[in-house]
Design an enzyme around this catalytic site. Structure first.
Site, short mmCIF file in Angstrom:
data_model
loop_
_atom_site.label_atom_id
_atom_site.label_comp_id
_atom_site.label_asym_id
_atom_site.label_seq_id
_atom_site.Cartn_x
_atom_site.Cartn_y
_atom_site.Cartn_z
CD GLU A 1 7.92 12.98 -15.12
OE1 GLU A 1 6.93 13.57 -14.71
OE2 GLU A 1 8.97 13.56 -15.44
CE LYS B 1 11.19 20.02 -10.47
NZ LYS B 1 9.85 20.46 -10.80
CB SER C 1 12.76 23.32 -14.58
OG SER C 1 12.01 24.52 -14.59
CG HIS D 1 -1.69 -1.24 1.46
ND1 HIS D 1 -2.94 -1.50 0.96
CD2 HIS D 1 -1.31 -2.37 2.12
CE1 HIS D 1 -3.33 -2.72 1.34
NE2 HIS D 1 -2.35 -3.26 2.03
#
Ligand code: ARG
Length: 461
Positions: free
Chosen positions: A287, A280, A274, A153
């Protein structure tokens, strides 16, 4: 090619909707190979004069050399790769080119070409997954004893080792490889010679063409030969399952690379920055692998729906079989390569992982197991006693092994000071020696076996 029956030519729209050459030009190598096998057989069987067969074969080599050098020309009037090649052949060698299409149809031709292409895609997926497995076992071997929290979980459950976690993906990749191998083995029958749908009256030798193209033999039913696309669906199903596994690994990399976790630093080479936030470093590759799995599953769905309810034998709908397979194959190859690089080059922040494993009472099960083993307490009762200990530790904001023995004894008098040895994360993982468990010694055994299977050590494939 069929002008004899028609008074008027097709409209521009007809030509455009009909043309598959913009995408099926990717089949040119397979198309030339299948044509060469076919004409060699026609020559051997005396269906075409040996001399003409030789002329056609040399001409096909020349067409192939042109494609290799300049690419395949896209002309909607020539519709597809089969007509494009035949028309160029006619320009090069003259009317004898017209003998190539004896005893075949574009229906068995495309079925053969596409099988050859998909067969190779299975081999490429297998090679890519082998490389991924090598990266996984290599890193697993380095981290067989590196402790991290195991989750259910996404809540801290029990300590595991990073090596164990990585080897879970090794197992998934092994099953994915076996799915591609199954698909390859099942599709390896040659449809060439089924002709349009009914077979042919020419005395062809289907075993000969099948053998020349590396198939195990000819397909047994001409109707099925030209209308079956389950070989492509088998491939897409394996690809969809594989991309689904890759998306889970990608997701874990994304979570682990986030600052609150900080379990991994992804390689610069597979990250982006970024344009506005200088600090970043984004896990874009991971992704995109996660995202691509959706597209691969979409490709599978697209072809399943194209095939659903089609009557035998060939229907033009089936021309739409190629794009989803080509798309899935390139998405999958990129995804496998990206995850291989990520696993191989990630920096695992093992101190952070170990510290996280100390939190969340990950060794509570070990306390319960200790009560079962050392004090002969039934497990359900031990579970309850441990729950009270966790509650007490939580209220004090300390780990289980930081509770004084007196407090533990107050919860259950059967607890003694030997319990503390069982409550460390090291002893927790070391205790899990069941076959396939997370004990470092077990992980090392699985890694050693996997290295042999992968051909990295000793005998293997
Ligand atoms: N371009 C076609 C395809 O990809 C080849 C087969 C065409 N056959 C036909 N009877 N029109 O499916």
């Amino acid at each position: 090619m069929w002008g004899g029956r028609f008074a008027a030519g097709p409209s521009a729209i007809m030509r455009e909707i009909n043309a598959s050459i913009p995408f099926d030009k990717a089949l040119w190598r397979q198309d030339v190979a299948a044509s060469k096998a076919h004409v060699a057989m026609l020559g051997a069987r005396g269906i075409v004069a040996a001399e003409d067969a030789a002329t056609i074969s040399v001409g096909l080599d020349q067409v192939a050399a042109e494609y290799e050098a300049n690419g395949v020309p896209v002309d909607f009037d020539l519709e597809d790769i089969h007509m494009t090649t035949e028309s160029r052949l006619a320009e090069l060698i003259g009317p004898v080119a017209g003998r190539l299409h004896t005893a075949r149809s574009r229906n068995d031709q495309v079925a053969t070409d596409f099988r050859l292409w998909v067969r190779e895609a299975c081999e490429q997926a297998d090679a890519g997954l082998h490389a991924l497995q090598v990266a996984l076992v290599t890193r697993a071997g380095e981290h067989a004893g590196s402790i991290m929290p195991g989750f259910t979980h996404l809540q801290t459950a029990q300590p595991v080792t990073l090596g164990h976690h990585l080897m879970a993906y090794y197992e998934m990749a092994a099953r994915d490889r076996s799915r591609f191998a199954d698909a390859r083995a099942r599709m390896n029958k040659c449809p060439l010679g089924a002709a349009a749908l009914a077979g042919t009256g020419f005395p062809i030798d289907r075993a000969m063409t099948a053998q020349a193209l590396g198939f195990d033999g000819p397909t047994a039913n001409s109707l099925d030969s030209v209308s079956d696309r389950d070989f492509a669906l088998d491939y897409l199903q394996a690809a969809a399952q594989c991309s689904l596994h890759l998306s889970r690994l990608a997701e874990e990399m994304i979570i682990w690379a986030s600052q609150p976790f900080g379990f991994v630093t992804l390689p610069d080479s597979l990250s982006t920055g970024s344009s506005i936030m200088p600090q970043k470093k984004n896990p874009d590759a991971a992704e995109l692998v996660r995202g691509h799995s959706g597209r691969v599953i979409g490709c599978l769905t697209a072809l399943m729906i194209t095939m659903k309810g089609l009557p035998l034998a060939y229907s033009k709908d089936m021309q739409d079989d190629k794009s989803p397979v080509f798309e899935a194959a390139s998405l999958l190859a990129l995804s496998i390569a990206a995850m291989t690089g990520m696993v191989a080059e990630a920096t695992f922040r093992t101190p952070r992982m170990r510290a996280a494993a100390e939190l969340g009472y990950a060794t509570a099960t070990d306390l319960a197991d200790w009560l079962v083993r050392q004090a002969d307490v039934p497990f359900r009762e031990a579970h309850h006693i441990t729950g009270s200990a966790v509650k007490l530790a939580e209220s004090r904001g300390v780990a289980l092994d930081q509770l004084p023995l007196g407090d533990l004894k107050a919860i259950d008098a059967r607890i003694d000071d030997r319990v503390f040895a069982a409550l460390s994360v090291e002893s927790s993982v070391a205790a899990r020696t069941s076959y396939g468990g997370t004990a470092p010694a077990e992980v090392c055994k699985r890694v050693a076996e996997a290295r042999v299977v992968l051909g990295l050590d000793g005998e293997g494939s």
